[in-house]
Design an enzyme around this catalytic site. Structure first.
Site, PDB file in Angstrom:
ATOM      1  N   GLU A  88       3.199   2.121   2.293  1.00 53.52           N
ATOM      2  CA  GLU A  88       3.831   2.449   3.578  1.00 53.52           C
ATOM      3  C   GLU A  88       5.254   1.889   3.607  1.00 53.52           C
ATOM      4  O   GLU A  88       5.565   0.916   2.931  1.00 53.52           O
ATOM      5  CB  GLU A  88       3.014   1.845   4.730  1.00 53.52           C
ATOM      6  CG  GLU A  88       1.684   2.556   4.937  1.00 53.52           C
ATOM      7  CD  GLU A  88       0.870   1.945   6.070  1.00 53.52           C
ATOM      8  OE1 GLU A  88       1.344   0.975   6.704  1.00 53.52           O
ATOM      9  OE2 GLU A  88      -0.251   2.429   6.300  1.00 53.52           O
ATOM     10  N   GLY A  94      17.757  21.967 -17.815  1.00 54.51           N
ATOM     11  CA  GLY A  94      17.393  23.159 -18.596  1.00 54.51           C
ATOM     12  C   GLY A  94      18.344  24.319 -18.340  1.00 54.51           C
ATOM     13  O   GLY A  94      18.849  24.945 -19.284  1.00 54.51           O
ATOM     14  N   ARG A 110      14.456  24.667  -2.641  1.00 53.45           N
ATOM     15  CA  ARG A 110      14.174  25.698  -3.646  1.00 53.45           C
ATOM     16  C   ARG A 110      12.819  26.365  -3.420  1.00 53.45           C
ATOM     17  O   ARG A 110      12.584  27.461  -3.894  1.00 53.45           O
ATOM     18  CB  ARG A 110      14.276  25.094  -5.058  1.00 53.45           C
ATOM     19  CG  ARG A 110      15.726  24.830  -5.459  1.00 53.45           C
ATOM     20  CD  ARG A 110      15.841  24.035  -6.740  1.00 53.45           C
ATOM     21  NE  ARG A 110      15.406  22.657  -6.558  1.00 53.45           N
ATOM     22  CZ  ARG A 110      15.345  21.767  -7.551  1.00 53.45           C
ATOM     23  NH1 ARG A 110      15.678  22.125  -8.765  1.00 53.45           N
ATOM     24  NH2 ARG A 110      14.966  20.528  -7.310  1.00 53.45           N
ATOM     25  N   LYS A 154      18.982  34.449 -15.196  1.00 57.40           N
ATOM     26  CA  LYS A 154      18.007  33.424 -15.598  1.00 57.40           C
ATOM     27  C   LYS A 154      16.585  33.890 -15.319  1.00 57.40           C
ATOM     28  O   LYS A 154      16.306  34.474 -14.282  1.00 57.40           O
ATOM     29  CB  LYS A 154      18.292  32.133 -14.816  1.00 57.40           C
ATOM     30  CG  LYS A 154      17.265  31.030 -15.056  1.00 57.40           C
ATOM     31  CD  LYS A 154      17.752  29.687 -14.523  1.00 57.40           C
ATOM     32  CE  LYS A 154      17.369  29.447 -13.086  1.00 57.40           C
ATOM     33  NZ  LYS A 154      17.828  28.148 -12.579  1.00 57.40           N
ATOM     34  N   HIS A 202      20.681  24.576  -1.213  1.00 57.10           N
ATOM     35  CA  HIS A 202      20.220  25.700  -2.017  1.00 57.10           C
ATOM     36  C   HIS A 202      19.762  26.826  -1.097  1.00 57.10           C
ATOM     37  O   HIS A 202      18.602  26.882  -0.692  1.00 57.10           O
ATOM     38  CB  HIS A 202      19.081  25.266  -2.947  1.00 57.10           C
ATOM     39  CG  HIS A 202      18.701  26.342  -3.903  1.00 57.10           C
ATOM     40  ND1 HIS A 202      19.369  26.569  -5.085  1.00 57.10           N
ATOM     41  CD2 HIS A 202      17.761  27.298  -3.822  1.00 57.10           C
ATOM     42  CE1 HIS A 202      18.836  27.606  -5.694  1.00 57.10           C
ATOM     43  NE2 HIS A 202      17.852  28.070  -4.948  1.00 57.10           N
ATOM     44  N   ASP A 231       0.820  -1.228   0.000  1.00 57.33           N
ATOM     45  CA  ASP A 231       0.000   0.000   0.000  1.00 57.33           C
ATOM     46  C   ASP A 231       0.846   1.267   0.000  1.00 57.33           C
ATOM     47  O   ASP A 231       0.318   2.373   0.085  1.00 57.33           O
ATOM     48  CB  ASP A 231      -0.947   0.002   1.216  1.00 57.33           C
ATOM     49  CG  ASP A 231      -0.176   0.008   2.538  1.00 57.33           C
ATOM     50  OD1 ASP A 231       1.077  -0.025   2.506  1.00 57.33           O
ATOM     51  OD2 ASP A 231      -0.819   0.041   3.606  1.00 57.33           O
TER      52      ASP A 231
HETATM   53  C1  R5P Z   1      18.054  26.806  -8.952  1.00 60.35           C
HETATM   54  O1  R5P Z   1      18.269  28.010  -9.092  1.00 60.35           O
HETATM   55  C2  R5P Z   1      19.167  25.823  -8.877  1.00 60.35           C
HETATM   56  O2  R5P Z   1      20.320  26.446  -8.427  1.00 60.35           O
HETATM   57  C3  R5P Z   1      19.429  25.149 -10.215  1.00 60.35           C
HETATM   58  O3  R5P Z   1      19.889  26.097 -11.141  1.00 60.35           O
HETATM   59  C4  R5P Z   1      18.178  24.499 -10.735  1.00 60.35           C
HETATM   60  O4  R5P Z   1      17.592  23.718  -9.730  1.00 60.35           O
HETATM   61  C5  R5P Z   1      18.464  23.649 -11.939  1.00 60.35           C
HETATM   62  O5  R5P Z   1      17.258  23.114 -12.366  1.00 60.35           O
HETATM   63  P1  R5P Z   1      17.102  22.576 -13.836  1.00 60.35           P
HETATM   64  O6  R5P Z   1      18.220  21.639 -14.105  1.00 60.35           O
HETATM   65  O7  R5P Z   1      15.766  21.881 -13.841  1.00 60.35           O
HETATM   66  O8  R5P Z   1      17.101  23.761 -14.753  1.00 60.35           O
END
Ligand code: R5P
Length: 297
Positions: free
Chosen positions: A36, A227, A93, A193, A127, A34
Site C-alpha cells: 500500500e 523494438g 495505447r 509497422k 498517444h 504490504d
Molecule cells: C506505438 O505505436 C507507439 O507510438 C510506439 O511506437 C511504441 O509504443 C514503441 O514501443 P516499442 O519501443 O516497445 O516498440
C-alpha cells in the site's frame, strides 16, 4: 497558486514552480511492506489553486494510485482548483477493444484521473490514435501539448543536421513526423509497422530510395522496448540513409531498449524529461509553464 508533485513529477514540478515564480509544496510518499502507498502533502493549500504534476512512466500503477491519493488529499485540505499535469499519460495505447472482453484501459484511467476532482488535465504528446483528440477522452478541459518541435530543433542543432528527412516509424507517428518536419522546414516520410508481440515488430517502407545519402531524424512519441525504433533505424540504414538520429518524447527505455536502438545504427537517441532517463536532454518544463501562464492561469 501553488505547485506540487508526486514521485513521478517532483523535479518537473520544481522547475515549473520556478518558471511561474510560485511556491512549490513537497509531498512525502512511501510504500508499506504490504504494497500500500502512503502520501502526505507537506504544506497548506486551503483556498489555493494547485498544479499537481505527476508523470506516470515506468511504474504506472504505483504512480497512478499515488496521484489519486495526492489529488484527493489536496481537495480534502481545501484546495480550490486542481490542475493535473501528467506529462506521460500511461495506458493510452490500449485505446480500443482489440479482442472481445478487453478493457479499454485509457477510458478507465482517464475517468479515475478526473473523478478525484481536477478541473483540467494537461499532458504532453499523448498517444492519440483511435481517439482523435484528448477531449474525446476527458470530460474536464484537457490539453495535449507537443514537445516534438523542441525535440526536433534540439536534435538538429546539437548534431548539426541541416534539413534532415524526418521519418515516423509507423502510421501512428505521422502526426509527430509532420510537426518535426514543419519545425525543421523539411520533408517527412512514414514507415509501416506490424506488431507481432510485446517485443517483436516488423517495419516496412515504400519508395525508400528517397533516403539515400540523406540525414534522417526518426521521431516517435514513446520508445518502450526499443523494438519499433531499432527496426526503423535498420530499415532506413539498409535503404542508404547517411546519418540516423532518433528522438522520442517519452523515453521509457525498458530493459536494453537504448542499446537496441544504438546498435541498430542510430548515431544518438534524444528524449525529454517526461520520463527521467539517460537521454532526457530536452525539458518540457518551459513548454508546460508557458502554456499554464498563457492559457490556464
Ligand atoms: C506505438 O505505436 C507507439 O507510438 C510506439 O511506437 C511504441 O509504443 C514503441 O514501443 P516499442 O519501443 O516497445 O516498440
Amino acid at each position: 497558486m501553488k505547485v506540487t508533485g508526486g514521485e513521478g513529477g517532483k523535479i518537473l514540478a520544481l522547475k515549473i514552480a520556478k518558471y511561474l515564480d510560485t511556491e512549490y509544496i513537497d509531498t512525502l510518499s512511501r510504500t508499506f511492506p504490504d504494497g500500500e502507498i502512503y502520501v502526505r502533502v507537506m504544506g497548506s493549500v486551503k483556498g489555493e489553486d494547485v498544479i499537481l504534476v505527476q508523470s506516470m512512466g515506468k511504474k504506472p500503477n504505483k504512480l497512478l494510485i499515488e496521484y489519486l491519493l495526492i489529488a484527493d488529499t489536496l481537495k480534502d485540505l481545501g484546495a480550490r482548483n486542481i490542475i493535473a499535469v501528467i506529462p506521460y499519460l500511461p495506458y493510452a495505447r490500449q485505446d480500443a477493444r482489440f479482442n472481445p472482453g478487453e478493457a479499454v484501459s485509457i477510458k478507465t484511467v482517464s475517468k479515475l484521473i478526473e473523478k478525484v476532482g481536477v478541473s483540467a488535465v494537461i499532458t504532453v504528446d499523448m498517444h492519440l490514435h483511435r481517439f482523435k483528440s484528448i477531449q474525446a477522452i476527458f470530460s474536464v478541459p484537457a490539453y495535449n501539448l507537443s514537445a516534438m518541435s523542441l525535440l526536433a530543433e534540439y536534435t538538429a542543432s546539437e548534431f548539426g543536421l541541416s534539413k534532415p528527412l524526418v521519418a515516423g516509424p509507423d502510421e501512428e507517428a505521422e502526426q509527430w513526423a509532420k510537426i518535426a518536419a514543419n519545425a525543421l522546414q523539411s520533408d517527412y516520410l512514414v514507415l509501416g509497422k506490424t506488431r507481432r508481440g510485446d517485443y517483436e515488430v516488423e517495419i516496412r517502407g515504400k519508395s525508400l530510395a528517397v533516403v539515400q545519402a540523406r540525414d534522417v531524424l526518426i521521431v516517435d512519441d514513446i520508445i518502450s522496448t526499443g523494438g519499433t525504433m531499432a527496426k526503423a533505424v535498420e530499415a532506413l540504414k539498409t535503404a542508404g540513409a547517411k546519418r540516423i538520429l532518433a528522438a522520442c518524447t517519452h523515453p521509457l527505455l525498458i530493459e536494453d531498449a537504448l542499446y537496441k536502438v544504438l546498435s541498430a545504427g542510430a548515431e544518438a537517441v534524444v528524449g525529454t524529461d517526461t520520463v527521467p532517463s539517460p537521454i532526457s536532454f530536452v525539458s518540457v518544463a518551459p513548454l508546460i509553464a508557458s502554456f499554464l501562464k498563457e492559457t490556464v492561469l
